[in-house]
Motif scaffolding. Sequence first.
Motif, short mmCIF file in Angstrom:
data_model
loop_
_atom_site.label_atom_id
_atom_site.label_comp_id
_atom_site.label_asym_id
_atom_site.label_seq_id
_atom_site.Cartn_x
_atom_site.Cartn_y
_atom_site.Cartn_z
N GLY A 25 22.01 30.50 -87.12
CA GLY A 25 23.06 30.85 -88.17
C GLY A 25 22.47 30.23 -89.36
N SER A 26 21.29 30.36 -89.81
CA SER A 26 20.90 30.60 -91.35
C SER A 26 20.02 32.01 -91.09
N ARG A 27 19.94 32.08 -89.61
CA ARG A 27 19.38 33.60 -90.39
C ARG A 27 20.38 34.39 -90.58
N LEU A 28 21.88 34.62 -89.72
CA LEU A 28 22.81 35.61 -90.02
C LEU A 28 23.59 34.59 -91.78
N VAL B 271 25.88 28.21 -101.15
CA VAL B 271 26.45 29.45 -101.27
C VAL B 271 25.93 29.42 -99.49
N GLY B 272 26.67 29.93 -98.45
CA GLY B 272 25.71 29.54 -97.20
C GLY B 272 25.97 28.26 -96.65
N GLY B 273 26.72 27.51 -97.00
CA GLY B 273 27.95 26.04 -96.39
C GLY B 273 26.29 25.81 -95.17
N ALA C 149 40.02 27.73 -89.41
CA ALA C 149 41.37 28.74 -88.68
C ALA C 149 40.93 27.31 -87.13
N MET C 150 40.04 27.71 -86.60
CA MET C 150 39.81 27.55 -85.04
C MET C 150 38.08 26.62 -84.97
N ILE C 151 37.68 25.94 -84.26
CA ILE C 151 36.80 25.64 -84.01
C ILE C 151 35.31 26.22 -83.21
N PHE C 152 34.32 27.12 -83.89
CA PHE C 152 34.10 27.63 -83.51
C PHE C 152 32.23 26.94 -83.55
N GLU C 153 31.20 27.64 -82.48
CA GLU C 153 29.94 26.74 -82.15
C GLU C 153 29.26 27.08 -82.42
N ASP C 154 29.87 29.14 -81.64
CA ASP C 154 28.79 30.34 -82.27
C ASP C 154 28.65 30.88 -83.17
N PRO C 155 27.83 30.68 -84.39
CA PRO C 155 27.47 31.43 -85.21
C PRO C 155 28.31 33.02 -85.10
#
Lengths: 313, 453
Positions: free
Chosen positions: A46-49, A30-32, A223-229
């Motif tokens: 991203g880890s904090r989110l 979980v978290g990917g 759905a779409m490549i997001f680089e910003d978490p």
Amino acid sequence: MDRFVIVGAGLSGLSLAKFLNGVLIEKGRVGGFFLDDDYPVRGIRGSRLVEELMGASVVRGAAFETSEDGVYVLSEEGSKFIEGFVIGANGFREKTAIELGIFGFRPSGIFPLYSAWELVNRGYGIGERVVIYGLNHYSLSLASKLRASVTFVRGSGSLIHDEGEAMDMGFDVIDAKVKWVEGRARLERLRTDEGELKADALVLAELSPWNPLNLEYKVGNSAMIFEDPSKIVEGAKILSESLLSRGKRVEVISDVPCFPERVSSEVGRVIVGVREGTKLRIGGREVVAEEPYPVVELPGGDRVRLEVIGCTE
Amino acid sequence: MKRYDVVIIGAGITGLMISYKLSHYKLRVLTIDKNPEPGWGVSKAHAAIVHVVQLPFKSLKSKLARSGNPELIKICEELGVRYRRTSTLILATKLYQLLLLPFVYIYLKVNLRGFDVKLRGRGYLMREEPRLSKRVLGAIEVDGYAVVDNFDLLYGLYEFSKINGVDFSFNERVSGIEVRDQGVRVLTDKGEYEASYLINAAGLWADEIAKLTGEDMEFELGKGTLIVFDKPVSERLLAPLYLKPDPKTKGGAIMFTHDGRGLWGPNLRMASGKDDTSVDERDIEIIIEKFSKLIDADPGIPLKAYAGIRPIPPQNDFIIKRSEGRIIHVLGTESPGFTASPALANIVIDMLGIHLEEKEVREREKFRRARDDPKNSKGRVICLCNLVTEEEVREAVRRGSKTLQGVIFRTGACMGTCQGSRCLADVLEVVASEMGVDIREVQLRGDGSWIVS
């Protein structure tokens, strides 16, 4: 059908599960990717989110078949049917060597980005001279963890990180196309249109959305490549509002990635996958992206045309 | 020195098929291969199609393909190997081809007794194969084809032979052959064996084994590239009609694999050497250009391309010959060697002329996969694309795979759309755990092909 089932418990799946109070299906961790991603984007990790979003209900197993009212999941306990409205959150896939026009031999040492990420996070080395094909947030975060000489082949480039950032970290960046892999047992070198590179590992990091179950509704990198978490979380919020809304669906016809491609008129906004400073025309109105992945308001109508008309730089 | 009734050099499809058949009799049999696992030579990189049409019909390879065809399917059934029956549409895209189609139909009908051959009109084709190009004007449909899980068959033949008494030795190279009055002495880099009979089924290397016995044999090295797509575009195999067939190749086709991937090719060009398995841009361009004309559809995501080297003999036909009384060479077993393999094995065993006393055999335990029946399976799924479980990976190791490639071939892990992106790390850890070694010791193919440090 009164519940949402989300396939994939990475950052986008966790976000959507929170907004929709949905059930997650996950075969792995979980978290990917973002579970181990400490490389910040505009000050946010991203880890904090992921940490903030942990705690959703997760069914362990692999989703393998969908029907109109749910999905089949295989696990150590056997197969079971999870009823609900199914949304895909499988993340990205890496473009294959053939898609990228890389030919030659097939030795050991060629890694899709996520496999390299998993191995490195488990404490293994993937090589001493690593070439990463594709400069983006995900590959930069991987490179930051490698104890190796790293050369980036820029590829299609990043919407949020520039080459200077990679070079400041001590990595080489070249603008070339990898054409040929040499090596029978282990990768020995790569031939590019700009010359040869000695390498014992090649990471394929040009990314595409991945939707293995062919689901109509997807979120995040599926759905779409997001680089910003943060934008992944924001995208999940927009989709959740749209799914819960009774407004009519507005279809966005776009020549650049945009999410969601169909959104409720009551929500009326989408995220566009462009760099800061990109000029967009949306249904006759012009706007300038003030940040990467801008959220843009949609005008009225059943179908909205969105196009790039230039950039400010 | 160990003594055998029969020593077989080569554990490709031909050597394995001979081993499988001999394992039904009270004989001492040894099969030697220079690779770490069975089927890793020529047999590793072809389309795994059970063929019907092979020109010229009077050639040995054509006759053996027709007689081997039903027997290969029967063996798949016996071993529990997955396969799917299908047919081939031979497509006419030009008016003159359409006009000649009835004559080609009669020619095939006369020569393919036992196989159904039908003329198909445009209406039928567009209804049954909606992705076919509108350029297609008509076709001949030939029944009797099949697509097989190649590695399940190779490992199935190996496992059956092994549990029924055939000895196997891998990573062993033959360096000398001496013929004696009562048999043959086989020298290798690991030791030596005495055999009453020796069978040379060394595939691409059979010319060099033949030279050790004084036989002069030269192959051309043909290289064929195949492209794997994430999905098929047709229910049947699609082949262009060739009115002037090339004796070296059937010309390739739009095909699919047993597990639902698209498979296009092969082309044919000469390889620079026996280890030249590289694929270049031109190979891909030729295949795409040739076959995309046959469909009006997106072929899907190209997952990978691989090339196989085939030994093309001087007369473009199989050669089965005896030398020094006790040695039988099986040479030039290029396509359709896979389809012909049961018939080839029958001929070789007949040529041995030894007394064959049947024995009771044990059945091979089928390799069970969750993806064959996921709703009635259980297990921790590692590979999402092909629904491979941890237990399947462990079972592959228990059955003898000691490399990542062997496990991949046996299970299908890392072979889906994500190409190992999501499962490689887990697969490696499970392989290492089952082998009882550190993950750093697991290699891709065992020849210095380390994966992680």
